[in-house]
Design a protein around this motif. Structure first.
Motif: not given
Length: 305
Positions: A7-10, A88-99, A101-109
């Motif tokens: 998670f930290k690396k993501a 990531c156009s969905k979360c703007r690279d924040t890793g979260y959408i409405n609290g 975890i975005c799929d992009c962060k899940m994929d990185i983890i």
């Protein structure tokens, strides 16, 4: 690698993406300011915006709208690109959408967990790849039942009472493929996995014992992983240090509710002869071990399943 480390690396990767995006925007904005018309209107727009914070004057607000429109016209006329680009156009690279975890962060983890798992480089099996119902192998029916049990176990790994899965069978019956299917499921639920052949495991233990480890992270990743897979137990050679540490580590994992899968060609009788009745009893206790009977059958590799 632990879940925390993944998670930290993501977060670090996403933070770098946001930084790069911001840096890229700053460079394009600086380029835009070289256009005198744009620069003049932007300076006025910024001055009026700051003024409006304290005054909230209607005339000021109308002026702000005028300069805002001027800027848009200048941008369109000169093809100035001031869009903010994100990976990531969905979360703007924040890793979260409405609290969540975005799929992009899940994929990185997941990628981080896979990279540190030491799983074999060939394609990792998944439960959905199972073709046992479509082949005429002697052990197909039995393996299907074992797959179902292991799928339930993998889906509930945190709460599973069985802390050890002991898979016995002759060469090619599907033990390692099943272990890799479990590993794939476990990593997909953001749990850490460490895979080692018994030979590699023994070498890691011995190198640690004699301070010969080049990378100690490997050793501690093995100890701390949510799931440890030891493949081909019985091929590691008769080294008393390795064997003693092997069962000490497994025992420690059992006591700490960490899960272990052991694949071996040894029957229970052969295991007891090689490692002793006490180790066998501890490792195959019905209280916390799932031990299907010895699997006999065809080499499933010829079926490409």
């Amino acid at each position: 690698m632990s879940r925390y480390s993944a998670f930290k690396k993501a977060d670090e990767i996403l933070s770098q993406r946001r930084f790069d995006s911001s840096k890229n925007f700053d460079a394009r904005f600086s380029k835009a300011l070289e256009n005198e018309e744009f620069k003049k209107n932007f300076v006025e727009y910024k001055r009026l915006s700051l003024q409006n914070i304290s005054s909230h004057n209607k005339d000021t607000q109308l002026e702000i709208k005028k300069y805002s429109k001027n800027l848009l016209d200048i941008i369109n006329k000169n093809g100035i690109d001031l869009n903010v680009y994100s990976t990531c156009s969905k979360c703007r690279d924040t890793g979260y959408i409405n609290g969540e975890i975005c799929d992009c962060k899940m994929d990185i983890i997941k990628s981080q967990l896979f990279n540190e798992s030491h799983l074999p480089s060939f394609v990792i099996s998944s439960f959905s790849d199972n073709k046992l119902d479509k082949i005429d192998a002697k052990q197909a029916s039995k393996m299907q039942d074992i797959y179902k049990d292991c799928k339930r176990w993998a889906d509930n790994i945190d709460d599973a009472k069985k802390r050890v899965i002991y898979l016995m069978g002759s060469v090619g019956v599907g033990k390692t493929t099943l272990a890799l299917s479990i590993a794939n499921e476990v990593v997909s639920s953001l749990h850490s996995v460490y895979y080692a052949t018994a030979f590699d495991f023994a070498k890691l233990v011995i190198d640690k014992q004699f301070n010969r480890l080049v990378d100690e992270d490997n050793y501690y990743n093995m100890l701390d992983s949510d799931l440890l897979i030891i493949d081909d137990l019985g091929t590691e050679g008769q080294n008393s240090i390795a064997i003693e540490n092997l069962f000490a580590i497994i025992d420690n994992r059992i006591n700490n509710n960490k899960k272990t899968i052991i694949c071996t060609n040894l029957s229970l009788e052969q295991f007891a002869k090689r490692y002793g009745e006490r180790s066998l009893s501890r490792l195959t206790s019905k209280e916390y071990a799932y031990v299907p009977s010895y699997i006999l059958g065809d080499d499933l590799r010829k079926f490409k399943c």
